[in-house]
Design an enzyme around this catalytic site. Structure first.
Site, short mmCIF file in Angstrom:
data_model
loop_
_atom_site.label_atom_id
_atom_site.label_comp_id
_atom_site.label_asym_id
_atom_site.label_seq_id
_atom_site.Cartn_x
_atom_site.Cartn_y
_atom_site.Cartn_z
N PRO A 276 11.03 -2.38 2.62
CG PRO A 276 12.20 -2.31 0.59
CD PRO A 276 12.07 -3.10 1.86
CE1 TYR A 318 -0.91 9.49 6.98
CE2 TYR A 318 -1.31 9.13 4.65
CZ TYR A 318 -1.26 8.65 5.95
OH TYR A 318 -1.57 7.35 6.19
CB CYS A 346 -20.59 16.53 0.64
SG CYS A 346 -21.50 15.95 -0.76
#
Ligand code: LLP
Length: 421
Positions: A276, A318, A346
């Site tokens: 994990p 994402y 920008c």
């Protein structure tokens, strides 16, 4: 649960007011809570109690040595995917026999470093890689312990960019071909086959895909044993999701995940590893940033921050949601204001959140992104020549800068000019 709570009207990391860290190190910065890191590690460790197991933290999530050492001292192993990660883990004091080497494209150099420095096992991802690993091991007079990563063709039901367990993904060998590949591996004298590896994706919010994958791995274990392989270790990967929003339903708990592991593979008598990353580090870290300007646009107001997509790329990359909270606790009854929260880079993609409710906010106010401990600092870049932001670790009432902010000169002076200029 994490250790970032309001106390006396201001957001704290454990016992330290975040505003105090902001005055000491400037903004933006990442801050991690030791107690939360340890708590999350312990949740997994406890969930696998009764099984011979090792929790190998996927250090790609947050790889500062202070974080690694904190977890290693609690008993964690490490899952690494590059020579840099391997050497960082070593530098943090993690012994080679607690380091697992994953990753789809290990180079000769990476393999050599790990074989010389000591390694728990390589998770092999392809036959060409297996051949190279065998050759390097033989050249060094060593035998490389391996698992082979199988691709179980399971839909992890997560964001397409972080799903890895479908047959069309680049990871592992198709589970259908596993017996043939294991048979080949057994003939290579530089390798010792010890187990099976699987990892199907990240930010899984449902246990069902794990159940499918681990059931396939259990069946494969039986088959491979029948074929004469000594399968003694199962690496079940990482991927358990975290709550990114307090308003959404929370993903399954590590305890439920542990019970699922015991149910699906517990009877095989194998040593179990898990990898994990996000669940250990994600909600153990915040990014703290300052509002530079409040700008009124047509029909919407913008909060322009001193942090940008180069510091935390997850929303741009994402469409990820991070809860954003003010450092000063809103008083009950405060009417929320709606803002688009953006960085100064920008690109329109440099937008952290749209139409987000926050109390009325002014230039100079500090706000924090929750759930930023995993895949935050590690994915940062210097885009727009913005130096990497510092990392701070809190432990009770203490805090320490664990990576300082580089000076602009340090960043600029890394360039070298060719002789003809
Ligand atoms: N093991 C392997 C082989 C992996 O590829 C990964 C993550 C993990 C373990 C840890 O998974 P976790 O427990 O953290 O879900 N940058 C993306 C996440 C990429 C995950 C890549 N692999 C993000 O910000 O969402």
């Amino acid at each position: 649960m994490d250790h970032f709570q309001y106390r006396n009207g201001t957001l704290h990391a454990e016992d330290v007011p975040l505003a105090e860290i902001a005055s000491a190190v400037g903004t933006p910065f990442y801050v991690y809570s030791t107690a939360t890191l340890l708590r999350h590690f312990a949740l997994f460790d406890d969930a696998l109690e009764g099984l011979d197991h090792l929790v190998c933290y996927a250090m790609k999530a947050a790889s500062n040595q202070a974080i690694l050492k904190t977890l290693a001292q609690a008993g964690a192993g490490m899952d690494v995917v590059s020579q840099g990660e391997y050497m960082r883990a070593k530098a943090a004091g993690v012994p080679g026999d607690k380091i697992v080497f994953s990753g789809v494209g290990k180079t000769v150099e990476e393999i050599r470093t790990a074989l010389i420095g000591g390694i728990r096992q390589f998770n092999v991802e392809s036959e060409p890689e297996m051949a190279v690993l065998n050759a390097v091991a033989l050249e060094l007079g060593k035998v490389a312990p391996i698992t082979i990563r199988v691709n179980p063709d399971v839909d992890a039901r997560t964001h397409a960019k972080i799903a890895t367990g479908k047959s069309e993904n680049k990871f592992g060998i198709p589970i259908k071909r596993a017996r043939a590949v294991y048979a080949h591996a057994a003939t290579l004298p530089g390798l010792k086959v010890i187990g099976i590896d699987v990892h199907i994706g990240s930010q899984l919010t449902d246990l069902e895909p794990f159940e499918q994958a681990y059931t396939k791995v259990a069946d494969l274990t039986v088959q491979l044993r029948e074929d004469g392989h000594d399968i003694i270790r199962l690496d079940l990967g990482g991927g358990l999701g975290i709550p990114y929003s307090r308003s959404n339903q929370a993903p399954p708990l590590p305890a439920d995940y542990g019970a699922l592991i015991k149910r699906t593979v517990g009877h095989l008598g194998c040593e179990v590893e898990i990898e994990p990353g996000r669940l250990i580090a994600g909600n153990a870290g915040l990014m703290v940033t300052k509002v530079i300007y409040v700008k009124s646009g047509e029909g919407r107001d913008f909060l322009i921050l001193d942090a940008a997509m180069n510091d935390l790329i997850r929303p741009a990359m994402y469409e990820a949601h991070h809860d954003i909270v003010p450092l000063v606790e809103p008083t009950p009854g405060t009417l929320p204001h709606t803002y688009d929260i953006v960085g100064p880079v920008c690109e329109t993609g440099d937008t952290f959140a749209k139409e987000r409710a926050l109390p009325e906010t002014s230039a100079g106010d500090l706000i924090a992104f929750r759930g930023a401990g995993a895949y935050g600092a590690v994915m940062a870049s210097e885009y727009n020549s913005r130096p990497l932001i510092p990392e701070v670790l809190v432990n009770g009432d203490q805090f320490a800068v664990i990576r300082r902010r580089p000076t602009l000169d340090e960043m600029i002076n890394r360039d070298t000019l060719p002789a003809w200029l």
